[in-house]
Design a protein around this motif. Structure first.
Motif, PDB file in Angstrom:
ATOM      1  N   LEU A 261       0.826  -1.217   0.000  1.00 50.18           N
ATOM      2  CA  LEU A 261       0.000   0.000   0.000  1.00 50.18           C
ATOM      3  C   LEU A 261       0.858   1.264   0.000  1.00 50.18           C
ATOM      4  O   LEU A 261       0.325   2.376   0.038  1.00 50.18           O
ATOM      5  CB  LEU A 261      -0.922   0.002   1.233  1.00 50.18           C
ATOM      6  N   GLY A 262       2.179   1.079  -0.010  1.00 49.48           N
ATOM      7  CA  GLY A 262       3.071   2.232  -0.034  1.00 49.48           C
ATOM      8  C   GLY A 262       3.201   2.932   1.304  1.00 49.48           C
ATOM      9  O   GLY A 262       3.570   4.101   1.376  1.00 49.48           O
ATOM     10  N   ILE A 263       2.900   2.212   2.387  1.00 50.35           N
ATOM     11  CA  ILE A 263       2.975   2.811   3.720  1.00 50.35           C
ATOM     12  C   ILE A 263       3.885   1.999   4.641  1.00 50.35           C
ATOM     13  O   ILE A 263       3.889   2.188   5.851  1.00 50.35           O
ATOM     14  CB  ILE A 263       1.569   2.930   4.353  1.00 50.35           C
ATOM     15  N   GLY A 264       4.665   1.105   4.042  1.00 47.89           N
ATOM     16  CA  GLY A 264       5.536   0.246   4.841  1.00 47.89           C
ATOM     17  C   GLY A 264       6.618   1.002   5.594  1.00 47.89           C
ATOM     18  O   GLY A 264       7.100   0.545   6.636  1.00 47.89           O
ATOM     19  N   ALA A 265       6.980   2.194   5.064  1.00 48.55           N
ATOM     20  CA  ALA A 265       8.039   2.968   5.711  1.00 48.55           C
ATOM     21  C   ALA A 265       7.632   3.447   7.096  1.00 48.55           C
ATOM     22  O   ALA A 265       8.491   3.831   7.904  1.00 48.55           O
ATOM     23  CB  ALA A 265       8.407   4.162   4.834  1.00 48.55           C
TER      24      ALA A 265
ATOM     25  N   ASN B 125      -1.837   5.569   9.773  1.00 51.75           N
ATOM     26  CA  ASN B 125      -3.109   6.266   9.602  1.00 51.75           C
ATOM     27  C   ASN B 125      -2.916   7.759   9.371  1.00 51.75           C
ATOM     28  O   ASN B 125      -3.573   8.369   8.519  1.00 51.75           O
ATOM     29  CB  ASN B 125      -3.977   6.038  10.838  1.00 51.75           C
ATOM     30  N   ASN B 126      -1.998   8.352  10.115  1.00 50.13           N
ATOM     31  CA  ASN B 126      -1.736   9.785   9.935  1.00 50.13           C
ATOM     32  C   ASN B 126      -1.227  10.067   8.532  1.00 50.13           C
ATOM     33  O   ASN B 126      -1.605  11.062   7.901  1.00 50.13           O
ATOM     34  CB  ASN B 126      -0.725  10.265  10.979  1.00 50.13           C
TER      35      ASN B 126
ATOM     36  N   ARG C 284      -2.168  12.208   3.037  1.00 52.84           N
ATOM     37  CA  ARG C 284      -2.156  11.972   1.587  1.00 52.84           C
ATOM     38  C   ARG C 284      -3.566  11.817   1.025  1.00 52.84           C
ATOM     39  O   ARG C 284      -3.737  11.365  -0.099  1.00 52.84           O
ATOM     40  CB  ARG C 284      -1.339  10.715   1.302  1.00 52.84           C
ATOM     41  N   LYS C 285      -4.553  12.201   1.823  1.00 52.90           N
ATOM     42  CA  LYS C 285      -5.952  12.152   1.388  1.00 52.90           C
ATOM     43  C   LYS C 285      -6.352  10.739   0.947  1.00 52.90           C
ATOM     44  O   LYS C 285      -7.077  10.554  -0.039  1.00 52.90           O
ATOM     45  CB  LYS C 285      -6.207  13.143   0.246  1.00 52.90           C
ATOM     46  N   ARG C 286      -5.880   9.781   1.693  1.00 52.29           N
ATOM     47  CA  ARG C 286      -6.244   8.382   1.402  1.00 52.29           C
ATOM     48  C   ARG C 286      -7.056   7.814   2.572  1.00 52.29           C
ATOM     49  O   ARG C 286      -6.859   6.681   3.004  1.00 52.29           O
ATOM     50  CB  ARG C 286      -4.991   7.549   1.166  1.00 52.29           C
ATOM     51  N   GLU C 287      -8.001   8.623   3.053  1.00 49.83           N
ATOM     52  CA  GLU C 287      -8.796   8.185   4.199  1.00 49.83           C
ATOM     53  C   GLU C 287      -9.589   6.917   3.904  1.00 49.83           C
ATOM     54  O   GLU C 287      -9.904   6.149   4.803  1.00 49.83           O
ATOM     55  CB  GLU C 287      -9.767   9.293   4.631  1.00 49.83           C
TER      56      GLU C 287
END
Length: 300
Positions: free
Chosen positions: A130-134, A166-167, A172-175
């Motif tokens: 999902l591109g949030i692993g960092a 989540n933040n 990134r407006k991906r709510e």
């Protein structure tokens, strides 16, 4: 134990939230009575999205409740960790990140270190996808999971990482992704509760399942905002069918006088209001069956 999970998504303690939220919600099956002959006013109110999300109970809280009920850990109740390779779309990855997040917490609470690491790997894979692993500190959490006496620190660190995720999604407006993670976590938590209750019937667990009527209403309000996003329509339809079953459940709010007492020099006020969930075994059976079907579609 003070725990919270996906804090900005779900900060309320299950017991407390079910009482407080019941007085805010519009449901025609939520009624109130009073020990002081003054009925609670139940008004219809559509809460802001952030408040709705924050009012939904933590899956981890439900996991704690299950363990405190004396339930024996059963790995087979959770999603298979290696199923992660099947999830290719954003919808599948996000909602199963919530599923695995709950399973990770469940394994953590029971001190099943090896299982926790396995689920941690699944969480990492989906977060990367999902591109949030960092925002997920895998190495630190893995180190804590391998330790047998750092459970609180592990849960705290896991919670912090989900908060960062989540933040970032919000910035990134991906709510919509956040909402799916939340929905997956909720589905898995309630599913596990129904499985345990089916195996070991328990009035407390039955009440908690019935309590989720309020949470489901709130969750559907948020999901509806993103109904045009891929995958949402089917999920909304499935959960709406579940909501129809929940509509048969009545939650009674009984207003009591607050009490005050001094604890360690601090005046503590306790709300005397409580809720009574009127749920039948037939209701529970319908919820258990339908939720299993929904969950199976999500994890397939």
């Amino acid at each position: 134990m003070k725990t919270k999970y996906l804090n900005t998504l779900a900060a309320s303690v299950l017991l407390a939230s079910s009482v407080s939220m019941a007085s805010e919600l519009p449901k025609d099956k939520v009624k109130s009575s009073t020990e002081e002959a003054q009925p609670t006013k139940v008004t219809q109110e559509v809460l802001p999205v952030t408040e709705v999300l924050e009012s939904i109970p933590s899956p981890l809280e439900i996991s704690v409740l299950i363990k405190e009920n004396g339930t024996i850990y059963n790995k087979g109740d959770m999603n298979a960790p290696d199923a992660v390779s099947r999830y290719n779309t954003t919808f599948q990855k996000a909602i199963n990140l919530g599923i695995y997040g709950t399973d990770l917490g469940f394994a953590n609470i029971y001190g099943k270190n090896q299982d926790a690491i396995t689920y941690l790997n699944s969480v990492r894979d989906l977060a990367d996808g999902l591109g949030i692993g960092a925002f997920f500190d895998y190495e630190t959490i893995k180190e804590l999971a391998e330790s047998s006496n750092r459970l609180d620190e592990l849960i705290q660190q896991t919670t912090l990482n989900f908060e960062k995720i989540n933040n970032n999604l919000r910035e990134r407006k991906r709510e919509n992704v956040s909402v799916l993670i939340l929905a997956g976590g909720w589905i898995e938590a309630v599913y596990l509760t129904t499985v345990v209750n089916s195996r070991e019937p328990n009035d407390l667990l039955k009440d908690k399942i019935g309590d989720q009527k309020i949470v489901l209403d709130q969750l559907l309000l948020v999901l509806d905002i993103y109904k045009s996003s891929a995958g949402f329509e089917d999920l909304i339809n499935d959960l709406t069918a579940l909501q129809e079953v929940y509509d048969e459940i009545e939650i009674e709010v009984i207003v009591g006088e607050p009490t005050m007492e001094e604890i360690d020099g601090v005046l503590v006020v306790t709300d005397g209001t409580r809720s009574v969930v009127h749920v039948t075994d037939s209701d529970i059976q319908k919820i258990t069956s339908l939720l299993k079907s929904i969950r199976n579609k999500v994890i397939k």
